[in-house]
Design an enzyme around this catalytic site. Structure first.
Site, PDB file in Angstrom:
ATOM      1  N   GLY A  30     -49.704  30.974  93.312  1.00  0.00           N
ATOM      2  CA  GLY A  30     -50.911  31.763  93.520  1.00  0.00           C
ATOM      3  C   GLY A  30     -50.576  32.994  94.344  1.00  0.00           C
ATOM      4  O   GLY A  30     -49.470  33.133  94.881  1.00  0.00           O
ATOM      5  N   SER A  31     -51.554  33.868  94.484  1.00  0.00           N
ATOM      6  CA  SER A  31     -51.291  35.142  95.147  1.00  0.00           C
ATOM      7  C   SER A  31     -50.935  34.973  96.619  1.00  0.00           C
ATOM      8  O   SER A  31     -50.130  35.748  97.156  1.00  0.00           O
ATOM      9  CB  SER A  31     -52.510  36.051  95.010  1.00  0.00           C
ATOM     10  OG  SER A  31     -53.669  35.434  95.556  1.00  0.00           O
ATOM     11  N   GLU A  33     -49.114  32.814  97.939  1.00  0.00           N
ATOM     12  CA  GLU A  33     -47.750  32.300  98.121  1.00  0.00           C
ATOM     13  C   GLU A  33     -46.701  33.270  97.577  1.00  0.00           C
ATOM     14  O   GLU A  33     -45.495  33.014  97.700  1.00  0.00           O
ATOM     15  CB  GLU A  33     -47.546  30.960  97.406  1.00  0.00           C
ATOM     16  CG  GLU A  33     -48.530  29.870  97.782  1.00  0.00           C
ATOM     17  CD  GLU A  33     -49.759  29.903  96.901  1.00  0.00           C
ATOM     18  OE1 GLU A  33     -49.684  29.481  95.736  1.00  0.00           O
ATOM     19  OE2 GLU A  33     -50.800  30.386  97.376  1.00  0.00           O
ATOM     20  N   GLU A  52     -52.506  21.313  90.409  1.00  0.00           N
ATOM     21  CA  GLU A  52     -51.939  20.993  91.717  1.00  0.00           C
ATOM     22  C   GLU A  52     -51.748  19.497  91.967  1.00  0.00           C
ATOM     23  O   GLU A  52     -50.804  19.098  92.648  1.00  0.00           O
ATOM     24  CB  GLU A  52     -52.806  21.607  92.816  1.00  0.00           C
ATOM     25  CG  GLU A  52     -52.662  23.120  92.951  1.00  0.00           C
ATOM     26  CD  GLU A  52     -53.621  23.902  92.049  1.00  0.00           C
ATOM     27  OE1 GLU A  52     -54.224  23.292  91.140  1.00  0.00           O
ATOM     28  OE2 GLU A  52     -53.775  25.115  92.268  1.00  0.00           O
ATOM     29  N   HIS A  75     -51.496  26.443  96.339  1.00  0.00           N
ATOM     30  CA  HIS A  75     -52.379  27.556  96.639  1.00  0.00           C
ATOM     31  C   HIS A  75     -53.279  27.156  97.821  1.00  0.00           C
ATOM     32  O   HIS A  75     -53.351  25.980  98.190  1.00  0.00           O
ATOM     33  CB  HIS A  75     -53.210  27.867  95.401  1.00  0.00           C
ATOM     34  CG  HIS A  75     -53.760  29.256  95.370  1.00  0.00           C
ATOM     35  ND1 HIS A  75     -53.162  30.314  96.015  1.00  0.00           N
ATOM     36  CD2 HIS A  75     -54.866  29.762  94.768  1.00  0.00           C
ATOM     37  CE1 HIS A  75     -53.869  31.400  95.801  1.00  0.00           C
ATOM     38  NE2 HIS A  75     -54.911  31.094  95.053  1.00  0.00           N
ATOM     39  N   HIS A 282     -59.887  -5.592  96.390  1.00  0.00           N
ATOM     40  CA  HIS A 282     -60.538  -4.698  95.434  1.00  0.00           C
ATOM     41  C   HIS A 282     -61.928  -5.193  95.071  1.00  0.00           C
ATOM     42  O   HIS A 282     -62.804  -4.413  94.748  1.00  0.00           O
ATOM     43  CB  HIS A 282     -59.678  -4.580  94.171  1.00  0.00           C
ATOM     44  CG  HIS A 282     -60.202  -3.607  93.156  1.00  0.00           C
ATOM     45  ND1 HIS A 282     -59.917  -3.715  91.815  1.00  0.00           N
ATOM     46  CD2 HIS A 282     -61.001  -2.515  93.280  1.00  0.00           C
ATOM     47  CE1 HIS A 282     -60.493  -2.727  91.158  1.00  0.00           C
ATOM     48  NE2 HIS A 282     -61.164  -1.986  92.022  1.00  0.00           N
ATOM     49  N   GLY A 407     -55.410   3.155  93.203  1.00  0.00           N
ATOM     50  CA  GLY A 407     -56.416   3.295  92.172  1.00  0.00           C
ATOM     51  C   GLY A 407     -56.834   4.722  91.912  1.00  0.00           C
ATOM     52  O   GLY A 407     -57.698   4.978  91.065  1.00  0.00           O
TER      53      GLY A 407
END
Length: 553
Positions: A30-31, A33, A52, A75, A282, A407
């Site tokens: 991204g800009s 980085e 991402e 980003h 769970h 999960g």
């Protein structure tokens, strides 16, 4: 160095990455980085992910393969937000991923600019071990060094460093490398008392958790089990292996249900949990955590897990030195060993699946048991078929099984890609192939990873089991008395065509006949890179909840 002879933040960070082995960088650029890439070192490798969460999961797979921390470049706020499902998985599964996130320039931050992150340290919490945005540009290299040490100190996990885009060109001093030795162990008295109890008890059991595989002490745990003639169980929802499942002392997988778990351990007067959160549930149900008469000891490096455990005695320690000490203290037992569980292929084991008719997950797993290379890494994210996999496909190789312990779906497919890239980087031996068994619902969370696998020739085979829906959710709904759960029918996706559109060779079948040939081709594709086999399965959906069936009454 950039800017003449003046060392910059970028120079210092590149030097730190070299010294820590983080020269493979996973990212989605991204800009904010962009300035990091100026004067990109030739020996560094940039692995592009198309979303991402895929980036972080691929980095995690790479870290698990190399044993080192992996570097992910994200980003600013939105990119970190996209990645949070994978960050959550990395945190719960103790995977060391160093995340560097972009940020707008410092001089613009007071103006709330486009793409800036409000409170970047807070965004990923509580699912990172550490997060910072340094107050000064010159503090960035030292902060990254601290982040790396935190990520790789047990219990390992993800960390995040936010770096404003104008920091990279500022002056900064290099960071000298240093190490942290985290091989700490319990006091001699604690281990001596535990050794005495292991010698005195009548029916011991070991509960093996992901920490055993993470600390690479499987051989030592096998020795301890054989010395004590203890039954061996895997902890509920374990994300790793840690004990050969064809060993005669191995008994199976503990269910994530109160009462049922207690019943499985009820025949043991002493239970020793190793790197395992024993009571990870769970499903809500009536019943105790443990039955009276079962004494629990818990060895782990995590003070957090030790604190919330509702029963037993916890001993904070790295597993390696502790288990080796126990093996030196415990004499070989003469007690009767537990009866082995039935294995596939034995008269008492699961019946072979039909070789004709509609394809089933059971048939594919029977074939995979016969054909899977012994040193292959199996990655699984197929909740509807987890019980069938554990029943029909014993994992025997150390480091041979990875899944999500949380999960949070979308982890498995890119995790397999990152693990395969690590395999391809190994020196001296044949490439260790990765086989990813993934459900159709799970695959749609991170199917973009197929593009990266194809572009880089990752040695990974994807076996996609398509039951056209979220069968595990349907069955858990049925268990709760919900006759029909809306939103669980997902059909009509041509995964083979989708894979080919992303550059990954793919095939399709819906019949048991010919499945063996299709599997053989997927396991040994031309060129040695990735391949996907889309299998439309007709299964009894009761398999989806077999691991924890409804309690009577």
């Amino acid at each position: 160095m950039t800017g003449g002879t003046r060392p910059t933040v970028r120079d210092a960070v590149f030097g730190l990455c070299r010294s820590t082995g983080m020269t493979t960088v996973f990212g989605n650029p991204g800009s904010t980085e962009a300035a990091f890439f100026r004067d990109w070192p030739e020996e560094f490798r940039y692995v592009l992910g198309l979303q991402e969460s895929v980036v972080v999961a691929m980095a995690a797979g790479h870290a698990l393969g190399t044993g080192r921390a992996a570097l992910a470049l994200l980003h600013s706020a939105a990119g970190v937000g996209h990645a949070m499902g994978a960050v959550y998985d990395a945190y719960r599964d103790r995977v060391p991923v160093v995340i560097v996130s972009g940020q707008q320039s410092r001089e613009l931050l007071p103006l709330r600019p486009f793409l800036h992150a409000d409170e970047p340290e807070q965004l990923p919490r509580p699912y990172v071990k550490w997060s910072r945005q340094p107050a000064r540009a010159e503090d960035v290299p030292a902060a990254l060094a601290e982040a790396h040490r935190v990520a790789t100190t047990r219990p390992r996990g993800p960390v995040l460093l936010s770096v404003p885009e104008d920091d990279w060109d500022r002056a900064a001093a290099p960071v000298p490398p240093r190490a942290v030795d985290d091989g700490f162990t319990a006091g001699a008295g604690s281990l001596s008392r535990l050794a005495e109890r292991l010698a005195e008890c009548a029916r011991p059991a070991l509960v093996v958790g992901p920490g055993v595989d993470d600390e690479r002490v499987t051989d030592e745990v096998v020795e301890l089990a054989e010395r004590t003639r203890a039954a061996v169980w895997f902890s509920p929802m374990s994300c790793r292996s840690g004990f050969p499942e064809d060993h005669p002392l191995f008994q199976g997988f503990l269910p994530p249900v109160p009462g049922q778990l207690a019943d499985r351990l009820g025949g043991h007067d002493l239970v020793l949990a190793l790197g395992a959160p024993v009571f990870r549930y769970h499903v809500r149900a009536d019943g105790p955590h443990l039955h009276p008469g079962t004494e629990l000891f818990h060895l782990d490096c995590s003070a957090e897990d030790a604190a919330w455990l509702p029963h037993g005695t916890s001993v904070l320690t790295a597993l390696g030195p502790a288990v080796r000490a126990l093996n030196a203290l415990v004499a070989p037992a003469t007690r009767t060993a537990p009866a082995p569980r039935p294995l596939p292929g034995s008269p008492e084991g699961p019946r072979p699946a039909p070789e004709s008719g509609p394809a089933t997950a059971a048939r594919l797993l029977d074939l995979l048991r016969e054909r899977l290379p012994r040193d292959a890494v199996l990655v699984e994210e197929a909740p509807s078929h987890k019980e069938a996999l554990h029943t029909r496909l014993p994992v025997t190789a150390p480091g041979g099984y990875l899944t999500t312990g949380t999960g949070a779906l979308g982890w498995g497919l890119p995790l397999a890609v990152g693990r395969a890239l690590a395999s391809a980087e190994e020196d001296g031996s044949a490439v260790r192939r990765v086989v990813c068994v993934v459900g159709d619902g799970s695959a749609m969370y991170s199917v973009q990873a197929l593009w990266t696998a194809a572009r880089l020739g990752a040695p990974v085979t994807f076996l996609l089991l398509d039951n056209q829906g979220y069968a595990a959710v349907r069955q858990l709904g049925a268990r709760a008395g919900v006759a029909r759960v809306p939103g669980t029918d997902v059909g009509g996706i041509d995964f083979a065509a989708l894979a080919r559109s992303l550059g990954c060779p793919a095939a399709y079948t819906d019949r048991a006949e010919g499945l063996a040939d299709a599997l053989a081709a997927a396991l040994e594709p031309d060129g040695g890179g990735p391949a996907l086999l889309h299998v439309r399965v007709q299964d009894d959906e009761r398999d989806a909840s077999a691991a924890y069936p409804a309690r009577e009454g």
